[in-house]
Scaffold this motif. Structure first.
Motif, PDB file in Angstrom:
ATOM      1  N   GLY A 328       0.793  -1.224   0.000  1.00  0.00           N
ATOM      2  CA  GLY A 328       0.000   0.000   0.000  1.00  0.00           C
ATOM      3  C   GLY A 328       0.826   1.276   0.000  1.00  0.00           C
ATOM      4  O   GLY A 328       0.262   2.358   0.207  1.00  0.00           O
ATOM      5  N   ASP A 329       2.132   1.176  -0.211  1.00  0.00           N
ATOM      6  CA  ASP A 329       2.956   2.381  -0.234  1.00  0.00           C
ATOM      7  C   ASP A 329       2.698   3.158  -1.517  1.00  0.00           C
ATOM      8  O   ASP A 329       2.253   2.612  -2.519  1.00  0.00           O
ATOM      9  N   GLY A 330       2.995   4.436  -1.458  1.00  0.00           N
ATOM     10  CA  GLY A 330       2.744   5.305  -2.601  1.00  0.00           C
ATOM     11  C   GLY A 330       3.532   6.590  -2.483  1.00  0.00           C
ATOM     12  O   GLY A 330       4.547   6.647  -1.779  1.00  0.00           O
ATOM     13  N   PHE A 331       3.056   7.645  -3.133  1.00  0.00           N
ATOM     14  CA  PHE A 331       3.819   8.884  -3.201  1.00  0.00           C
ATOM     15  C   PHE A 331       2.960  10.086  -2.820  1.00  0.00           C
ATOM     16  O   PHE A 331       1.779  10.145  -3.155  1.00  0.00           O
ATOM     17  N   VAL A 332       3.587  11.013  -2.114  1.00  0.00           N
ATOM     18  CA  VAL A 332       2.957  12.286  -1.781  1.00  0.00           C
ATOM     19  C   VAL A 332       3.685  13.386  -2.530  1.00  0.00           C
ATOM     20  O   VAL A 332       4.921  13.439  -2.534  1.00  0.00           O
ATOM     21  N   LYS A 333       2.930  14.255  -3.171  1.00  0.00           N
ATOM     22  CA  LYS A 333       3.533  15.326  -3.958  1.00  0.00           C
ATOM     23  C   LYS A 333       3.996  16.471  -3.082  1.00  0.00           C
ATOM     24  O   LYS A 333       3.269  16.948  -2.214  1.00  0.00           O
ATOM     25  N   VAL A 334       5.222  16.920  -3.324  1.00  0.00           N
ATOM     26  CA  VAL A 334       5.749  18.140  -2.716  1.00  0.00           C
ATOM     27  C   VAL A 334       5.927  19.129  -3.869  1.00  0.00           C
ATOM     28  O   VAL A 334       6.793  18.955  -4.728  1.00  0.00           O
ATOM     29  N   ALA A 335       5.089  20.141  -3.920  1.00  0.00           N
ATOM     30  CA  ALA A 335       4.969  20.983  -5.104  1.00  0.00           C
ATOM     31  C   ALA A 335       6.035  22.081  -5.165  1.00  0.00           C
ATOM     32  O   ALA A 335       6.490  22.589  -4.146  1.00  0.00           O
ATOM     33  N   LYS A 336       6.434  22.403  -6.406  1.00  0.00           N
ATOM     34  CA  LYS A 336       7.266  23.563  -6.733  1.00  0.00           C
ATOM     35  C   LYS A 336       8.549  23.641  -5.900  1.00  0.00           C
ATOM     36  O   LYS A 336       8.741  24.556  -5.108  1.00  0.00           O
ATOM     37  N   VAL A 337       9.404  22.664  -6.099  1.00  0.00           N
ATOM     38  CA  VAL A 337      10.646  22.652  -5.333  1.00  0.00           C
ATOM     39  C   VAL A 337      11.847  22.643  -6.274  1.00  0.00           C
ATOM     40  O   VAL A 337      11.739  22.308  -7.460  1.00  0.00           O
ATOM     41  N   LYS A 338      12.965  23.026  -5.734  1.00  0.00           N
ATOM     42  CA  LYS A 338      14.246  22.860  -6.409  1.00  0.00           C
ATOM     43  C   LYS A 338      14.630  21.386  -6.349  1.00  0.00           C
ATOM     44  O   LYS A 338      14.406  20.720  -5.335  1.00  0.00           O
TER      45      LYS A 338
END
Length: 806
Positions: A328-338
């Motif tokens: 059940g692992d997945g990804f969380v978006k961290v927006a607008k980063v270097k």
């Protein structure tokens, strides 16, 4: 009329606008004369920076509106002239040479092209200042040297930042020491292109990363088999300069008649490299006092430090609900980063979609994050496999980073990235639960270890636990039966060699890939710590001059490393073999020296980890099919963290004859310990003799002592290997001089690897060496150092792992 005629004469005399110096006809003296490019864009001449009285030869923009020269290049930056007696000329060998006082004296500075140019026709030699700001030495119409290959602190259109893999020349910018002193300063700007992902700009202060830019823009980035570099393609009058604290880009404003700043870094509180530590992000526009924030799925390494705004410890994985691959692992978006630091990333440029990039990361349990971006019509997929470093949150620009989390965190975030500030009030219960869970895990682990101690042995249990929980994306785990079949039951026919670790065997996998299998002997002086060290270190290092680890095999008491196969074995198998060393001509030996230097520089400075090898020697330098050097055997290596410069141990490891004095006697080691070993390797490559060999004229001296003796007599070239039918004397002399600098007694006197690379390339002039260490053999009656006086020297190549420092 007479007055006007005299005025025109003097104006013509002192405003000479020639752009060329020719052999035996023209010179440039420090009497006010300058070279001026055809369209009067640049000038070359003598100048004194700031309030200094010293004189330098430099190139500057020809801007009458500016009261102080805008210098973009300096020839003799580390060798000033203390008066106005300087003369710049071309000698008959094709060298552009700077003299002080008279042309019979030793040159202050030289281009040293005679080392690489054959059959110089002096009558066709000239040096011309072009309208690009490039000073070029021509032989007829052929360019044999250019100032653009040796930048100082400034990048202008047409110049490069990067590396020439064929020659080993690296184009870097290095700050001035001060406004009055253009000598080599402490800040260096380079294109870090050794990693397997996107090349990125890095500004160093000393050996530490100071600021990191985004990956180099594709239109201005050139990557081939021979070169990797970024170049400025700009028609405007512009310059990028490294100062003692920043990288600045300025453009000339014709309207305001001044230089206008376009860019400067580091500038904001989030610009400094790793400001918030690992697995965190820094938000410069956050008005809250907490501008550092853990990534999703991570918590502060030290909650008390974070409450006191000390974020250097960064964040660690939230152990509540450990990440289970495929559960059940997945990804969380961290927006607008270097982009996070790409030195630990892998670039997959196969035109894959964003979804395919996600799946590529998801199917590898070691992948911690991915980023997918469109670039020039193609999709770039980058995946990370370790701590995520140096992430900055942008307001408008930037890319979306997807961080891998477990099912619990994924549900908690709902596809959004919630920061530490919003979670800090809820941390108490999760932390308490995590502590209880960890206690339970530790108790069960201790019970399991005790249960298995007698059947497997504690060393194997520790290795298995460590390797299995820290898998690397490219690290394979081989079955013992596969290795036995590949090596024909470890046949002696397939044995490539043996050492302190055990034996190394040639093998062939079922897919016909040839490998080298390093098998730990049961009676080896090296143990589980060295095995773990080598597995974890080599798997995380990526450089063309380091041997590549393909995988390992752990079964019962068997511990083996599977490495890429080097068909030409080790460097010492050529150097010290009377028949084979003739295959190494000087050109190849010089390439090997430069390759080893670049590999060590990567370990000391350019990799994310600062690695001290501690066992550099010719038998640990392997040669691939093209005879390119690969540094191997990292079992003794140590990692330095942060600003750590030195460490001490009571367990001396390494090989006598290559050990630095402070390490062999007192157990102190640093990057300068590896520098000492590299100096020995250089002397052995030049001479074809072992440092402690028995083929030297004076039986009381080792190779260091013999070279030092010849150096003092002005006969250093007498040490050159007699099998070399031809070589470039200037190049060989430079290698000998740099080697003597490396083996100086006091570690503080030895140059850093970055300076060594510059000196080997001819970009910097080596200073005169001081008395080296260990010039006598242990059996000499001479007054020798404490180590040799106690008879602990050895002439063998075995790695020592049990010596105690006193």
């Amino acid at each position: 009329m007479l007055f006007k005629t005299l005025l025109l004469f003097f104006l013509f005399r002192f405003c000479d606008s020639r752009d060329t110096i020719t052999w035996n006809e023209e010179q440039l003296k420090d009497d006010g004369g300058v070279l001026v490019s055809k369209q009067t864009k640049f000038e070359l001449g003598f100048f004194s920076p700031g309030n200094s009285s010293y004189r330098y030869v430099g190139i500057w923009y020809s801007l009458a509106e500016v009261s102080e020269k805008t210098v973009v290049w300096v020839a003799n930056r580390n060798n000033p002239i203390n008066d106005t007696s300087g003369v710049l000329t071309i000698n008959r060998y094709g060298d552009l040479v700077l003299y002080a006082h008279n042309m019979e004296s030793t040159p202050i500075w030289s281009t040293n092209v005679s080392r690489s140019v054959q059959n110089v026709n002096s009558s066709t030699l000239s040096a011309q200042l072009l309208d690009t700001g490039n000073l070029v030495v021509f032989q007829a119409d052929l360019s044999i040297w250019q100032s653009f290959d040796y930048p100082t602190d400034t990048l202008i259109p047409g110049m490069k930042v990067g590396v020439d893999w064929k020659t080993g020349l690296e184009w870097v910018l290095t700050s001035w020491k001060s406004q009055e002193d253009p000598g080599t300063g402490d800040c260096t700007f380079r294109l870090s292109s050794d990693q397997i992902a996107s090349p990125q700009f890095v500004l160093y202060k000393g050996l530490s990363r100071y600021w990191r830019g985004d990956p180099a823009p594709t239109p201005s980035l050139v990557t081939t088999q021979e070169e990797t570099y970024y170049f400025m393609n700009d028609l405007a009058i512009t310059r990028t300069t490294v100062t003692d604290s920043a990288l600045e880009r300025r453009t000339w404003d014709d309207g305001g008649l001044q230089w206008k700043e376009d860019f400067s870094a580091p500038k904001s509180r989030c610009d400094w490299y790793g400001q918030c530590g690992a697995n965190s992000k820094c938000s410069p526009d956050n008005v809250n006092m907490f501008w550092c924030d853990c990534l999703p799925g991570y918590v502060p390494n030290s909650l008390s430090d974070w409450n006191q705004k000390n974020w250097s410890g960064g964040c660690v994985s939230n152990r509540l609900g450990l990440l289970k691959c495929g559960d059940g692992d997945g990804f969380v978006k961290v927006a607008k980063v270097k982009y996070p630091d790409t030195s630990i990333a892998e670039s997959l440029k196969s035109g894959m979609s964003d979804k395919e990039c996600e799946q590529e990361c998801l199917r590898n349990c070691s992948c911690t994050a991915y980023l997918s971006s469109e670039n020039e019509g193609t999709v770039d997929c980058l995946t990370w496999y370790d701590d995520l470093m140096d992430i900055l949150v942008y307001t408008e620009l930037g890319q979306d980073l997807y961080v891998r989390v477990n099912a619990t965190v994924l549900a908690e975030n709902g596809g959004r990235s919630e920061g530490f500030l919003e979670r800090r009030g809820m941390l108490a219960i999760p932390i308490l639960s995590a502590v209880l869970a960890m206690v339970l895990i530790i108790v069960l682990a201790c019970w399991w270890r005790k249960k298995n101690r007698n059947t497997k042995g504690i060393d194997f249990v520790e290795a298995e636990e460590l390797v299995e929980t820290q898998r690397h994306p490219e690290l394979q785990f081989f079955d013992l039966d596969t290795i036995i079949a590949a090596t024909d039951h470890f046949s002696r026919v397939n044995e490539l060699g043996h050492g302190g670790f055990g034996s190394v065997y040639k093998g062939q996998l079922p897919n016909e890939q040839k490998v080298a299998v390093k098998r730990l002997s049961k009676t080896s002086g090296q143990g589980i710590e060295e095995f773990k060290n080598e597995v974890l270190l080599i798997a995380r290092l990526q450089h063309r001059n380091l041997v590549k680890l393909l995988g390992c095999c752990i079964k019962g008491e068997e511990r083996m490393l599977v490495l890429e196969y080097m068909p030409n074995n080790s460097l010492n198998s050529f150097l010290f073999d009377d028949t084979r060393r003739s295959f190494l001509d000087w050109e190849k030996r010089f390439e090997i020296i430069n390759g080893i230097a670049r590999g060590i520089l990567y370990l000391h400075q350019d990799s994310r980890l600062r690695i001290i090898h501690r066992d550099l020697k010719t038998s640990n330098i392997l040669l691939d099919a093209e005879m390119n050097p690969r540094i191997s055997d990292f079992g003794m290596a140590r990692i330095f963290h942060g600003d750590q410069l030195q460490d001490k141990t009571r367990r001396i490891v390494g090989t006598y004859g290559y050990m630095s004095p402070e390490y062999a006697v007192f157990g102190r080691f640093s990057t300068k310990s590896d520098v000492f070993s590299f100096g020995i390797i250089m002397l052995e490559i030049v001479s074809g003799r072992k440092n402690n060999g028995s083929d030297l004229e004076d039986p009381s001296m080792n190779l260091i002592g013999r070279v030092w003796e010849l150096w003092g007599e002005g006969r250093a070239l007498d040490i050159v290997d007699s099998t070399l039918k031809s070589y470039k004397p200037n190049e060989v002399m430079r290698c000998i001089q740099v080697a003597l600098l490396c083996v100086q007694e006091d570690s503080k006197d030895r140059p850093a690897m970055s300076a060594i690379v510059f000196m080997l390339s001819g970009e910097a002039s080596p200073p005169l060496p001081k008395h080296p260490a260990f010039v006598y053999r242990r059996d000499s009656d001479a007054d020798v150092d404490p180590l040799h006086a106690n008879g602990t020297d050895s002439i063998n190549d075995l790695t020592i792992t049990t010596m105690k420092a006193r």
